[in-house]
Design a protein around this motif. Structure first.
Motif, PDB file in Angstrom:
ATOM      1  N   PHE A  12       0.842  -1.202   0.000  1.00 51.70           N
ATOM      2  CA  PHE A  12       0.000   0.000   0.000  1.00 51.70           C
ATOM      3  C   PHE A  12       0.879   1.255   0.000  1.00 51.70           C
ATOM      4  N   LEU A  13       1.928   1.241   0.814  1.00 47.13           N
ATOM      5  CA  LEU A  13       2.845   2.381   0.856  1.00 47.13           C
ATOM      6  C   LEU A  13       3.567   2.553  -0.476  1.00 47.13           C
ATOM      7  N   TRP A  14       3.972   1.452  -1.065  1.00 52.14           N
ATOM      8  CA  TRP A  14       4.676   1.512  -2.349  1.00 52.14           C
ATOM      9  C   TRP A  14       3.771   2.099  -3.431  1.00 52.14           C
ATOM     10  N   LEU A  15       2.512   1.689  -3.455  1.00 50.38           N
ATOM     11  CA  LEU A  15       1.570   2.221  -4.445  1.00 50.38           C
ATOM     12  C   LEU A  15       1.381   3.730  -4.269  1.00 50.38           C
ATOM     13  N   ILE A  16       1.315   4.172  -3.015  1.00 47.37           N
ATOM     14  CA  ILE A  16       1.211   5.611  -2.761  1.00 47.37           C
ATOM     15  C   ILE A  16       2.466   6.327  -3.265  1.00 47.37           C
ATOM     16  N   SER A  17       3.625   5.704  -3.034  1.00 46.63           N
ATOM     17  CA  SER A  17       4.890   6.357  -3.375  1.00 46.63           C
ATOM     18  C   SER A  17       5.073   6.565  -4.876  1.00 46.63           C
ATOM     19  N   ILE A  18       4.421   5.759  -5.713  1.00 48.11           N
ATOM     20  CA  ILE A  18       4.586   5.909  -7.160  1.00 48.11           C
ATOM     21  C   ILE A  18       3.554   6.850  -7.768  1.00 48.11           C
ATOM     22  N   LEU A  19       2.658   7.380  -6.943  1.00 46.36           N
ATOM     23  CA  LEU A  19       1.681   8.339  -7.451  1.00 46.36           C
ATOM     24  C   LEU A  19       2.384   9.606  -7.910  1.00 46.36           C
ATOM     25  N   PRO A  20       1.929  10.226  -9.008  1.00 50.17           N
ATOM     26  CA  PRO A  20       2.442  11.555  -9.367  1.00 50.17           C
ATOM     27  C   PRO A  20       2.128  12.527  -8.229  1.00 50.17           C
ATOM     28  N   PHE A  21       2.923  13.553  -8.082  1.00 48.70           N
ATOM     29  CA  PHE A  21       2.731  14.474  -6.960  1.00 48.70           C
ATOM     30  C   PHE A  21       1.340  15.093  -6.955  1.00 48.70           C
ATOM     31  N   MET A  26      -3.673  15.223  -3.732  1.00 50.31           N
ATOM     32  CA  MET A  26      -5.111  14.987  -3.645  1.00 50.31           C
ATOM     33  C   MET A  26      -5.398  13.985  -2.528  1.00 50.31           C
ATOM     34  N   PHE A  27      -4.562  12.969  -2.465  1.00 60.78           N
ATOM     35  CA  PHE A  27      -4.667  11.975  -1.387  1.00 60.78           C
ATOM     36  C   PHE A  27      -4.446  12.650  -0.040  1.00 60.78           C
ATOM     37  N   SER A  28      -3.485  13.554   0.017  1.00 53.77           N
ATOM     38  CA  SER A  28      -3.191  14.283   1.244  1.00 53.77           C
ATOM     39  C   SER A  28      -4.384  15.132   1.689  1.00 53.77           C
ATOM     40  N   ASP A  29      -5.085  15.741   0.732  1.00 50.66           N
ATOM     41  CA  ASP A  29      -6.266  16.541   1.062  1.00 50.66           C
ATOM     42  C   ASP A  29      -7.342  15.686   1.728  1.00 50.66           C
ATOM     43  N   GLY A  30      -7.512  14.479   1.216  1.00 53.70           N
ATOM     44  CA  GLY A  30      -8.477  13.566   1.829  1.00 53.70           C
ATOM     45  C   GLY A  30      -8.015  13.115   3.201  1.00 53.70           C
ATOM     46  N   MET A  31      -6.734  12.904   3.340  1.00 48.38           N
ATOM     47  CA  MET A  31      -6.157  12.505   4.616  1.00 48.38           C
ATOM     48  C   MET A  31      -6.343  13.613   5.657  1.00 48.38           C
ATOM     49  N   PHE A  32      -6.225  14.864   5.230  1.00 54.52           N
ATOM     50  CA  PHE A  32      -6.442  15.999   6.125  1.00 54.52           C
ATOM     51  C   PHE A  32      -7.866  15.982   6.691  1.00 54.52           C
ATOM     52  N   ILE A  33      -8.838  15.767   5.835  1.00 61.71           N
ATOM     53  CA  ILE A  33     -10.239  15.718   6.289  1.00 61.71           C
ATOM     54  C   ILE A  33     -10.426  14.618   7.323  1.00 61.71           C
ATOM     55  N   LEU A  34      -9.808  13.465   7.055  1.00 59.67           N
ATOM     56  CA  LEU A  34      -9.934  12.330   7.975  1.00 59.67           C
ATOM     57  C   LEU A  34      -9.275  12.631   9.322  1.00 59.67           C
ATOM     58  N   CYS A  74      -0.010  16.352   6.853  1.00 63.13           N
ATOM     59  CA  CYS A  74      -0.413  15.273   5.932  1.00 63.13           C
ATOM     60  C   CYS A  74       0.501  15.245   4.709  1.00 63.13           C
ATOM     61  N   ASP A  75       0.825  16.416   4.177  1.00 63.98           N
ATOM     62  CA  ASP A  75       1.762  16.485   3.052  1.00 63.98           C
ATOM     63  C   ASP A  75       3.091  15.841   3.425  1.00 63.98           C
ATOM     64  N   MET A  76       3.600  16.202   4.598  1.00 65.81           N
ATOM     65  CA  MET A  76       4.915  15.731   5.021  1.00 65.81           C
ATOM     66  C   MET A  76       4.933  14.206   5.187  1.00 65.81           C
ATOM     67  N   MET A  77       3.878  13.648   5.754  1.00 63.91           N
ATOM     68  CA  MET A  77       3.825  12.192   5.924  1.00 63.91           C
ATOM     69  C   MET A  77       3.848  11.481   4.576  1.00 63.91           C
ATOM     70  N   LEU A  78       3.101  12.021   3.611  1.00 67.60           N
ATOM     71  CA  LEU A  78       3.062  11.378   2.295  1.00 67.60           C
ATOM     72  C   LEU A  78       4.345  11.641   1.511  1.00 67.60           C
ATOM     73  N   GLU A  79       4.969  12.769   1.742  1.00 69.34           N
ATOM     74  CA  GLU A  79       6.270  13.021   1.120  1.00 69.34           C
ATOM     75  C   GLU A  79       7.316  12.038   1.643  1.00 69.34           C
ATOM     76  N   SER A  80       7.186  11.687   2.917  1.00 73.88           N
ATOM     77  CA  SER A  80       8.090  10.677   3.479  1.00 73.88           C
ATOM     78  C   SER A  80       7.872   9.330   2.812  1.00 73.88           C
ATOM     79  N   VAL A  81       6.621   8.983   2.552  1.00 74.01           N
ATOM     80  CA  VAL A  81       6.315   7.739   1.833  1.00 74.01           C
ATOM     81  C   VAL A  81       6.871   7.815   0.407  1.00 74.01           C
ATOM     82  N   LYS A  82       6.770   8.990  -0.191  1.00 77.80           N
ATOM     83  CA  LYS A  82       7.277   9.191  -1.556  1.00 77.80           C
ATOM     84  C   LYS A  82       8.772   8.905  -1.646  1.00 77.80           C
TER      85      LYS A  82
END
Length: 293
Positions: A12-21, A26-34, A74-82
């Motif tokens: 799951f983390l790997w799939l997130i990491s290959i997403l275009p920025f 967009m994923f981060s925006d949803g994560m923020f709401i959650l 949220c951005d920073m957490m996903l950037e770390s996954v990236k």
């Protein structure tokens, strides 16, 4: 069980990491709401921290900073996954240095460096620095409970000639490097709260008297290392700019804790300038009323 968790979560983390920025954010925006609106992850801690250090700010301004922080968090957490799959070229484009010659000059002078920072901006991406210098990089960190994820993080850093070491490993590792004549650059994020039984120094941080980590300063003095602070500025979403400031090339000339106090003032400047990029979810000021000395 640890391995089971790893093999379930890692894909799951790997799939997130290959997403275009664009999709990543967009994923981060949803994560923020959650996190912010649904779960309310550490919202009370963030609110209390902000009220404590900014007593004169209105509720409206506290709320604005809080929401902006959670967006950045949220951005920073996903950037770390990236970091799992990001290319060197992309990383260099997104994490730049205004005065990297500051570090290169210390290297030319055959000096190892204690590199101090705050939990601010995306401090995690500093490891790309290793692609510009030849010194071996170490970062002091807290070991993860899951040994498989811990090993994964170490592998990611090792790609850039940067290595994670625990607090217990720090002194023997760096003493050995010095004896062997190896140049090192050693990262410390020293702005969080130490254990109360290991608090040797107290001082004002954001106008509040708290215990302070002093290990980076003591190590610099022990091994005669240059002390450098790096400030991370968030230019825009996904882009950061880092500036180095040499605190001292002669750490032994300073009284105990003076270097640490200079470092803290530099951290304060960052927070005051743009508080939304500081890591407010930590209970940094939890020991403020417990000084016994």
């Amino acid at each position: 069980m640890q391995f089971l968790v790893y093999i379930v979560v890692y894909p799951f983390l790997w799939l997130i990491s290959i997403l275009p920025f664009r999709l990543l954010y967009m994923f981060s925006d949803g994560m923020f709401i959650l996190l912010y609106h649904v779960i309310g992850y550490r919202k009370e801690v963030v609110y209390q921290n902000l009220k404590l250090v900014f007593p004169n700010k209105s509720e409206k301004e506290i709320k604005r900073i809080s929401e902006a922080f959670y967006h950045h968090f949220c951005d920073m957490m996903l950037e770390s996954v990236k970091s799992l799959t990001i290319s060197e070229t992309e990383m260099k484009k997104r994490f730049t240095f205004t005065n990297i010659d500051e570090i290169k000059q210390h290297e030319k002078n055959n000096r190892s460096v204690v590199l101090m920072c705050a939990h601010y901006g995306n401090f995690e991406w500093i490891f790309i620095l290793q692609k510009y210098i030849s010194a071996k990089g170490y970062a002091v960190y807290k070991q993860l409970a899951n040994k498989y994820f811990d090993a994964l993080i170490k592998r990611i850093r090792a790609k850039y000639n940067s290595y994670l070491i625990t607090t217990k490993e720090t002194i023997p590792t760096l003493v050995k490097a010095k004896l062997e004549g190896e140049l090192t650059i050693n990262g410390f994020a020293a702005d969080q709260s130490p254990k109360i039984n290991k608090a040797y120094h107290w001082n004002s941080f954001m106008d509040i008297n708290v215990p302070i980590h002093t290990g980076a300063e003591m190590l610099a003095k022990k091994l005669d290392m240059v002390v450098v602070f790096f400030a991370v500025k968030k230019v825009k979403r996904g882009y950061y700019e880092t500036t180095f400031k040499t605190i001292t090339t002669t750490p032994k000339d300073y009284k105990n804790y003076a270097i640490t106090d200079i470092y803290l003032k530099l951290v304060e400047q960052q927070i005051i300038e743009a508080p939304e990029y500081y890591l407010w979810t930590h209970k940094r000021w939890k020991h403020r009323d417990k000084q016994t000395q």
